[in-house]
Structures are given as C-alpha cells and as structure tokens.
Design an enzyme around this catalytic site. Sequence first.
Site, PDB file in Angstrom:
ATOM      1  N   GLU B  59       8.352  16.041 -12.787  1.00 40.77           N
ATOM      2  CA  GLU B  59       9.683  16.169 -13.394  1.00 40.77           C
ATOM      3  C   GLU B  59      10.248  14.851 -13.919  1.00 40.77           C
ATOM      4  O   GLU B  59      10.906  14.834 -14.954  1.00 40.77           O
ATOM      5  CB  GLU B  59      10.665  16.812 -12.408  1.00 40.77           C
ATOM      6  CG  GLU B  59      10.471  18.313 -12.225  1.00 40.77           C
ATOM      7  CD  GLU B  59       9.353  18.665 -11.268  1.00 40.77           C
ATOM      8  OE1 GLU B  59       8.805  17.747 -10.642  1.00 40.77           O
ATOM      9  OE2 GLU B  59       9.025  19.856 -11.149  1.00 40.77           O
ATOM     10  N   HIS B 128      15.643  27.571  -5.043  1.00 43.78           N
ATOM     11  CA  HIS B 128      15.575  28.126  -6.401  1.00 43.78           C
ATOM     12  C   HIS B 128      16.844  28.894  -6.770  1.00 43.78           C
ATOM     13  O   HIS B 128      16.802  29.830  -7.558  1.00 43.78           O
ATOM     14  CB  HIS B 128      14.370  29.074  -6.544  1.00 43.78           C
ATOM     15  CG  HIS B 128      13.043  28.406  -6.405  1.00 43.78           C
ATOM     16  ND1 HIS B 128      12.515  28.039  -5.197  1.00 43.78           N
ATOM     17  CD2 HIS B 128      12.143  28.009  -7.337  1.00 43.78           C
ATOM     18  CE1 HIS B 128      11.337  27.463  -5.386  1.00 43.78           C
ATOM     19  NE2 HIS B 128      11.083  27.428  -6.668  1.00 43.78           N
TER      20      HIS B 128
END
Lengths: 324, 325
Positions: B59, B128
């Site tokens: 990321e 999430h």
Amino acid sequence: MSDIDKSTAIKLYRTMVRIRVFETVTEKLFLEGKLPGFVHLYIGEEAIAAGVSASLRRDDYILSTHRGHGHTLAKGGDMKKMMAENYGKVTGYCKGKGGSMHIADFSIGMLGANGVVGGQFPISVGAGLSIKMRKTDQVVVAYFGDGAANRGTFHEALNMASIWKLPIIFVNEDNQYASTTRKVRTLSVEHVAQRACAYNVPGIRCDGNDVIAVYKAAKEAIERARRGEGPTLMSCQTYRLKGHFIGDPEKYRTHEEVEEFWKKEPIGRFEKIAFENGWLTEDEKKAIWEEYQKEAEEAVKFAEESPYPDPEEALKDVFVNPLE
Amino acid sequence: MREITVAQATAEALMEEMSKDPTIFIIGEDLTAHGGIFGQFVGIPEKFPDRILDTPISETAIVGAGVGAALTGMRPLVDLHFADFITITMDEIVSQAATMRYMFGGQSKMPLVIWAPDGAGLSAGPHHSKSFESWFMHAPGMKVVVPSTPYDVKGLLKSALRDDDLVLFFQHKKLFKFKGPVPEEEYIIPLKKADVKREGSDVTVVTYSMMVHHTLSAAKRLEKEGISVEVIDLRTIWPFDFDAVAESVKKTGHVVIAHESWKVGGVGAELASQIQEKLFDYLDAPIVRVGAEHVPIPFSPPLEKRVIPDDEDVYRAVKKVLEEA
C-alpha cells in the site's frame, strides 16, 4: 592514470567544490544564529551527488533526503534560492514554507527533499512509472541513507520497481550512521547493495568517497535504466564528517574516528589524482574555490537582503483550487 | 431516465474521463480480474488494458506511486481496496501528497484521487468496515468526497479526476449495488456543493454517504407524524458547503448531524462547532449528533447493528432535537 577525460574530471570536481563551499558557508551562518530550524550538512559525501549527477539530464528526476543540499546543487540548483530558503525568506525555493529539509526545484526535475526518512522510495516508483507510461527515456534517482534502507517503503519500492522494470537508480549514501546510531547496530547486511538479490536487480557497491568510482558505477546504472532495462541498487560507502545536524553533540563517536575519515574525504583525495593526471593546476584549483566562494557570498547577500514572507503567505498554496 | 448502480456509475465516470485524458490511469490491488472487488471498474480492463494496473500488496508503494506519477504529468486514481488500509499509507497521503504543494511553495500540483470503499453493515469485521473520513478533514491539504447516489458518484468522480488537488473519494461498500437515475448525457457535479435531498421545514439533518439513505427513510416515517425534515447531503466534507447548511438551519432552527463513522471527534463535531459559532442565534435547541459507538466495528450481525447508526437512530435524534426546543 585514470581512464576518464579531463573535462569530465573537472566537472566532477567543480560540483564537489560547489557543494562543499555552500555547506561550509551554511554551517558558519547557522553557528552565528542566522538560520532558523535544523540543518543537515552533506560535507564529506559530495562525491556521491557529483558522481551520479554527471550522467543525468536536466529532465531526469531526483528525490532527495533531509541531507539534500548537495543533491539539488549537483542537479543544477540555484544557490541563491537555496540559501534564501535556509533563511526562511520569501525568495527561497519554497517561499520559506519548506526550509532546508524540503528543497524542491521542479524546473530541474528535483521533485523534493523529504523530511521523512524513506519517504522518497514510494514517490520514486511513481516518477518511474510515469516515465514508463509516457514512454520517455528519462530516469529517476532516489538518494537515501543507510538508515532509510530499514524502512518498509524500501522493500515495497524495490520490489515494485523490479517487477515493472522501472528506470530508477536507488543510490544509497552509506555514511555509517542513522542519526546517532551506528550502522552495524541496525543493518542486517554489511552494505545495502547485498539486498539487491532479494529484488532481482543489480546491486553495486562502490567507494562513495571516490568520485570517479561513483561516476562510473552510476553512469552504467543510468544508461541501463535509460535503455529500459530496469532499476539498480547502488551502495556508496562514505562518512558523515559533520554531526547529524549542526549542533549535534556527537556523543556516539570519537573525535579520533572523525579525524581519520577527514584524511579520506573525497575532495582532497580527488585533487591528488587530478594533479597527478594533469587535470588541474594549483592556480586552477584556487580559481575554482574562489568562484564558488563568490557565488556563495552572493547567495548570502541575496538571502539577507530578501524580505521574510508576509505572514499571510502562511495561508496560501494549500490547494491549486481552494473552492472558496 | 435510465437507472444504473453505483458501481456502474463509478466505471462510467472513469471511462468517460479516461477517453478524454490519456494521463488518467488506475492503480491498486486486484483490479483487472473482476473489474475491481465491487465491480466498480467493470469494462475498464478491456477498454484500457494499459491504464489499469494490478499491484503487489504494497500500500505505501501504491499510494507513493500515485504521488510520484501525479508530480510528473499523470492523473492517477489509486484504489485502496478497503478504506481500512488507508492507515498503512498515512505518511504518503498526509505528509507527502497533502503537504507537497504547500511545502514546496506552490511549485507542484497533486492531481491524484485516492479512492476507497468504506463503511460497515456487511459483517466484514473490524479490519474491513471502518470509515475514516474525519481524519482527512482534520489534516489540511485534502478534498474529501463522500457521495451517496449513482448520480452523485458519477458527477463528483468526474470532477475529482479533473481537479489539480489531492481528492480522497470514499464510497460506502453497501451502496455499490444501489440503483438510481443517471442521465445518458454528460454532466459533472462541482466539488464542495451540497445537495438538498429532501426539503423540509422543522428539522435540518446534515448527513452524507450511507446515512443519507437512512435519513430519507426516517424522514418518511417522521412525515407521517407531521414532522417535516430537510435532508442536506454534504457530498463533500472538505471543503464543505457551509452556505447550504446555514440556509437550512436559518429556516428550521433545529439541527441533527448524522454519519456512520464514530461520533467522537467525527465530522459532526466540527460541523456542530461551526454551526454554533456562526449561527447560535438561529438555533432553537442544542445540536444532536448521530454516529457510531466508540468501539471497533464488530463482526456478528446483532453486534454490528448495535454499534453503527441507522434510520431508527436518526428518527430518535430528530424527536430529541424537537423535544429539547
């Protein structure tokens, strides 16, 4: 005899001297209390920026570190704008908003010095990707210290640059210390180029105090990148002759250790070779030092005569379009 | 008018802009196999195979790649997979992308869109399901978009892709299959401009993203009780459309602020503060905020439902703000 030509040799020398003079003047100004903040000097490491930049074009990109004055000067940076930025004046590279640690000059491909150690790696991937997508033959140089090699960003960037064969030269300036901590206590390998095999890229170790060695190694890596053959990881062994920042009490090393490394500093070492090869005379040497001393003094005069930014300037430049 | 989903509206906005501007590209994890994990890029891998890039799970390098590309002539859209993963990339977003133009004295632009699905409600568990938009309002240098309908997604994403500043674009993951009217012809929606999703006269509810839909259902129920609710969808939370909020507050004198992310230190805290600073005399009651409980987002459906707000919470908040008047 060395196998490089005289004009290249003198170009390398001039860049090193220009950086050394700027840094020496900066140190004096800081100690006189004229510069705010913190300044990290490049003294002793000049051969790396000089050796690498000699094969770069104006449209190539560099990303730099908190110890970044040398990188910008070697890329063709303007002493006046840099000195004014060190002073926090409105005529500085960043109008006084960045300071010594955040110099950028987009007109010469200098995409910014980074105050976050290792912050430059991911950004260099983007510049490399952009070159590939725009199909030009530019290259990117990402300078970094031995401390930065332990950031996760190093791993992510090297892997990504390798899989996409991006035109990036990762130039490690191994100056033996991550701030106050000796490299042997923090680095799992003897030198950073050993990590190249993990990313399937060429790893080159070279003497970072030998400007000719850096020049040759970087030239090959830059040409390789320009041909589209992918990144290279270079590790240049050097030594930080000054403290981490000006005013560093340096309790982590001895005076004797520093003195030993002064004997190996890159400019004196190069002068010896230059005299032997007939590239340089004493008079020419004197003239070159005087030329840059004069340039630095003019930069100081420019900076001192320049105004500070209007305080309201602090509220500008957040957005291109502030949607007010 | 035809109806399409949020996912389709997202892909359409990108395809239209990519056709016009060759510097736009998409970069992120798992984009090409299924056209994005929520179908948000369906059609793009076939139409622009060289401009949608699958990355390693890296990321910081993904966002950094967006930053470096934006500095050197491209207009990337970075897909963060899940908004939760934004925590991994905070340096690249906050200290680099959002700071560079300022730090370099205005030398650079940052035409970068960081795109991320946020929100809870799918039992996706604590890693999430989060919504972090308030952090990016707190730190300077970012425009933050939180749309609620297919129409808004398309018009705002097109604006974001054309903007020269860093835009964070959060889409609620429960809304990707939500359908709504979207015209065939081209349009854009300017960033910052709020939208009155329902007109009313008794209470103003300022909201965005998923909570717009919960608020609209609550408003229907309240209407039956004779309470008229005006629903302001901010759409962009920074910079935000204070004028639109002020116009409604002056009319109703009662304010509820509703968002799905945590109430503590949330967008509602800033909005409430600005409203009372500038419009105190127009308020007939203390502002009431609706937001998630101050715990991580749990997995089990009854637990998740307990933590995140819905239409019932908005309903009660509206009743409360009127009772305290």
